[in-house]
Design a protein around this motif. Structure first.
Motif, mmCIF file in Angstrom:
data_model
loop_
_atom_site.group_PDB
_atom_site.id
_atom_site.type_symbol
_atom_site.label_atom_id
_atom_site.label_comp_id
_atom_site.label_asym_id
_atom_site.label_seq_id
_atom_site.Cartn_x
_atom_site.Cartn_y
_atom_site.Cartn_z
ATOM 1 N N UNK A 1 0.829 -1.193 0.000
ATOM 2 C CA UNK A 1 0.000 0.000 0.000
ATOM 3 C C UNK A 1 0.868 1.249 0.000
ATOM 4 N N UNK A 2 0.239 2.374 -0.305
ATOM 5 C CA UNK A 2 0.927 3.661 -0.267
ATOM 6 C C UNK A 2 -0.078 4.729 0.134
ATOM 7 N N UNK A 3 0.461 5.868 0.585
ATOM 8 C CA UNK A 3 -0.392 6.986 0.994
ATOM 9 C C UNK A 3 -0.771 7.799 -0.238
ATOM 10 N N UNK A 4 -2.047 7.908 -0.462
ATOM 11 C CA UNK A 4 -2.567 8.664 -1.597
ATOM 12 C C UNK A 4 -2.833 10.102 -1.155
ATOM 13 N N UNK A 5 -2.407 11.062 -1.962
ATOM 14 C CA UNK A 5 -2.575 12.475 -1.605
ATOM 15 C C UNK A 5 -3.933 12.929 -2.116
ATOM 16 N N UNK A 6 -4.956 12.585 -1.347
ATOM 17 C CA UNK A 6 -6.337 12.793 -1.766
ATOM 18 C C UNK A 6 -7.201 12.864 -0.513
ATOM 19 N N UNK A 12 -3.766 3.829 -1.296
ATOM 20 C CA UNK A 12 -3.754 3.259 -2.642
ATOM 21 C C UNK A 12 -3.118 1.884 -2.563
ATOM 22 N N UNK A 13 -3.725 0.894 -3.202
ATOM 23 C CA UNK A 13 -3.092 -0.406 -3.342
ATOM 24 C C UNK A 13 -2.178 -0.354 -4.562
ATOM 25 N N UNK A 14 -0.900 -0.553 -4.333
ATOM 26 C CA UNK A 14 0.082 -0.482 -5.405
ATOM 27 C C UNK A 14 0.240 -1.888 -5.978
ATOM 28 N N UNK A 15 -0.395 -2.117 -7.108
ATOM 29 C CA UNK A 15 -0.476 -3.461 -7.670
ATOM 30 C C UNK A 15 0.832 -3.881 -8.326
ATOM 31 N N UNK A 16 1.217 -5.139 -8.091
ATOM 32 C CA UNK A 16 2.386 -5.722 -8.738
ATOM 33 C C UNK A 16 2.046 -6.378 -10.068
ATOM 34 N N UNK A 17 0.762 -6.369 -10.450
ATOM 35 C CA UNK A 17 0.349 -7.043 -11.682
ATOM 36 C C UNK A 17 -0.370 -6.119 -12.654
ATOM 37 N N UNK A 347 -1.706 11.224 -7.431
ATOM 38 C CA UNK A 347 -0.606 11.709 -6.586
ATOM 39 C C UNK A 347 -0.391 10.790 -5.381
ATOM 40 N N UNK A 348 0.831 10.265 -5.256
ATOM 41 C CA UNK A 348 1.160 9.305 -4.193
ATOM 42 C C UNK A 348 2.402 9.779 -3.455
ATOM 43 N N UNK A 349 2.388 9.650 -2.144
ATOM 44 C CA UNK A 349 3.527 10.030 -1.324
ATOM 45 C C UNK A 349 4.598 8.938 -1.408
ATOM 46 N N UNK A 350 5.858 9.281 -1.801
ATOM 47 C CA UNK A 350 6.922 8.270 -1.870
ATOM 48 C C UNK A 350 7.649 8.106 -0.538
ATOM 49 N N UNK A 356 7.061 -0.472 1.621
ATOM 50 C CA UNK A 356 6.165 0.560 1.083
ATOM 51 C C UNK A 356 6.152 0.460 -0.439
ATOM 52 N N UNK A 357 5.011 0.780 -1.057
ATOM 53 C CA UNK A 357 4.819 0.504 -2.478
ATOM 54 C C UNK A 357 5.413 1.495 -3.457
ATOM 55 N N UNK A 358 5.693 2.735 -3.037
ATOM 56 C CA UNK A 358 6.217 3.753 -3.949
ATOM 57 C C UNK A 358 7.501 4.332 -3.353
ATOM 58 N N UNK A 359 8.632 4.020 -3.963
ATOM 59 C CA UNK A 359 9.937 4.443 -3.440
ATOM 60 C C UNK A 359 10.406 5.768 -4.021
ATOM 61 N N UNK A 360 10.005 6.096 -5.220
ATOM 62 C CA UNK A 360 10.438 7.352 -5.841
ATOM 63 C C UNK A 360 9.294 7.922 -6.660
ATOM 64 N N UNK A 361 9.316 9.241 -6.825
ATOM 65 C CA UNK A 361 8.233 9.920 -7.536
ATOM 66 C C UNK A 361 8.778 11.140 -8.255
ATOM 67 N N UNK A 362 8.236 11.408 -9.429
ATOM 68 C CA UNK A 362 8.555 12.635 -10.164
ATOM 69 C C UNK A 362 7.269 13.179 -10.757
ATOM 70 N N UNK A 363 7.034 14.475 -10.549
ATOM 71 C CA UNK A 363 5.811 15.122 -11.021
ATOM 72 C C UNK A 363 6.131 16.095 -12.146
#
Length: 431
Positions: A1-6, A12-17, A347-350, A356-363
């Motif tokens: 999972x990850x924190x969704x900025x909403x 947010x469920x960060x799917x591996x598939x 938008x997801x918090x890295x 944790x599901x999201x390690x890096x982010x670029x907007x």
């Protein structure tokens, strides 16, 4: 999972598939749709028609999703089964995340199927046949541009495809709108994950009674969730995107695909018009089983050309927003060492925590609409030799540069900006 900025939904469920937020073997998300297709086949044909071969195919699909080394063989075995449902079915995939999932589910059936995905694109020349809101989303308006007026007007079952069902409200809103204009007796809601509570499930039953319809739910995984805590409302970009010592060159390539175009324009939130034509067979405007052969040929044609551009052992193919299915299929035919994912407007918090599901982010501002932010997640500098960005249609160069400025700090060798075109074109991306 990850924190969704909403503010409406904090997780947010960060799917591996799914092939959205994490780079994956391109056959893995194709198999996720195929697995849902097998569940639908069993549901509509009954247990008696679900023989040992079908059990084997479903087991292959699941094993392929869990173990990527088996994914390609499993996917081709499912295609070769040439499944046909007992009656015509219309599939509708929800933008933006489930556009490819819905298309890959539909594509498993050799005949008697049609598909369209919802969109958030504003196309002034076309009227949306159905419209509805996704209540928890930061982008709520869904439109549906069906070129064939008969696509939704029949009595065949409609299969609504989404990556996850949390409350079921999106499906309820959709069914209400469709039923008010194109009434029918049966709907199926298909998803990878189904987290509906007992009260949410009862809401489906209540809608069945109210409208005199049947709603069936299919999912690969079903359960319940409870989330507590304060939503993370500020995107904190990972610093990994600025750490590269050198920048890879950006190569612009127009690739001939032999597919049809639709000469309509789009309007963005700033009032600017893009007159570049759309792909007719992307799924946004409706496709039917008889269209699949031409689409397969176009995909093979593009993949062959992009394979020849590869220079390193590893490559990442990026779809853009709703344009997921064709890049996914193209990536699957580009050889070994290729991963696939798509940019997103979510938008997801890295965070670099291992669990944790999201390690890096670029907007960056979207090329299609600079008033909308897009994001690329989980791509670290130098992880891929070549990065291929596939665009459905041409855009002004100044609009795509924010994205390519990020990617050229991530690619180890080159960034290939690939614009699909009906004929070889020169001098695009102007302005």
């Amino acid at each position: 999972m990850a924190a969704r900025i909403n503010k409406k939904r904090s997780f947010l469920f960060v799917s591996k598939v799914l092939g959205k937020h994490i780079p994956v073997n391109p056959y893995t998300p194709l198999l996720s749709g195929a697995a849902l297709a097998l569940l639908l086949y069993r549901e509509m044909n009954g247990e008696a028609a679900y023989d040992s071969m079908m059990d084997r195919l479903l087991d292959q699909a699941v094993q392929g999703m869990i173990h990527p080394e088996y994914a390609e063989a499993a996917y081709h075995d499912l295609l070769e089964a040439r499944l046909v449902l007992p009656e015509r079915v219309l599939f509708i995939g929800f933008a933006e995340t489930a556009t490819a999932l819905g298309h890959s589910m539909y594509n498993m059936f050799a005949a008697g199927a049609s598909y369209i995905h919802t969109t958030r694109e504003d196309i002034p020349q076309l009227a949306s046949v159905v419209s509805f809101e996704e209540e928890h989303s930061h982008a709520v308006d869904h439109l549906c541009y069906a070129l064939n007026a008969e696509l939704l007007s029949g009595e065949e079952p409609i299969v609504l495809v989404d990556d996850e069902i949390t409350t079921g409200n999106t499906a309820i809103n959709t069914i209400r709108d469709i039923q008010s204009k194109f009434p029918r007796k049966e709907y199926v809601v298909a998803s990878l994950l189904d987290w509906r509570s007992d009260s949410n499930i009862q809401a489906y039953r209540n809608l069945e009674q109210e409208l005199g319809i049947r709603i069936r739910a299919l999912s690969l995984l079903q359960g319940t969730i409870e989330v507590t805590g304060t939503p993370q409302l500020n995107l904190v970009e990972s610093g990994s995107h600025t750490s590269a010592a050198t920048e890879a060159p950006v190569i612009i390539t127009y690739v001939q695909d032999g597919l049809e175009r639709l000469n309509v324009t789009s309007a963005d939130s700033l009032g600017e018009i893009n007159a570049s034509p759309y792909l007719r067979q992307s799924g946004r405007f409706g496709v039917e089983s008889q269209d699949n052969r031409q689409l397969d040929q176009g995909i093979a044609q593009v993949a062959s050309q992009l394979r020849a551009l590869r220079e390193g052992a590893t490559a990442l193919v990026l779809g853009v927003g709703e344009f997921m299915y064709l890049p996914m299929r193209i990536a699957a035919e580009m050889g070994e060492g290729v991963k696939y994912q798509s940019s997103t407007r979510s938008p997801i918090h890295p965070d670099r925590r291992p669990d944790y599901g999201v390690h890096s982010a670029a907007a960056y501002p979207s090329a299609g609409d600079p008033g909308i932010s897009n994001y690329i997640y989980n791509v670290d500098p130098g992880r891929y030799d070549d990065i291929f960005v596939l665009l459905e249609r041409d855009v002004p160069r100044r609009r795509i540069e924010p994205m390519t400025d990020i990617l050229k700090r991530l690619a180890g060798n080159k960034v290939h900006l690939v614009i699909l075109a009906p004929d070889t074109e020169e001098g695009g991306l102007a302005g």
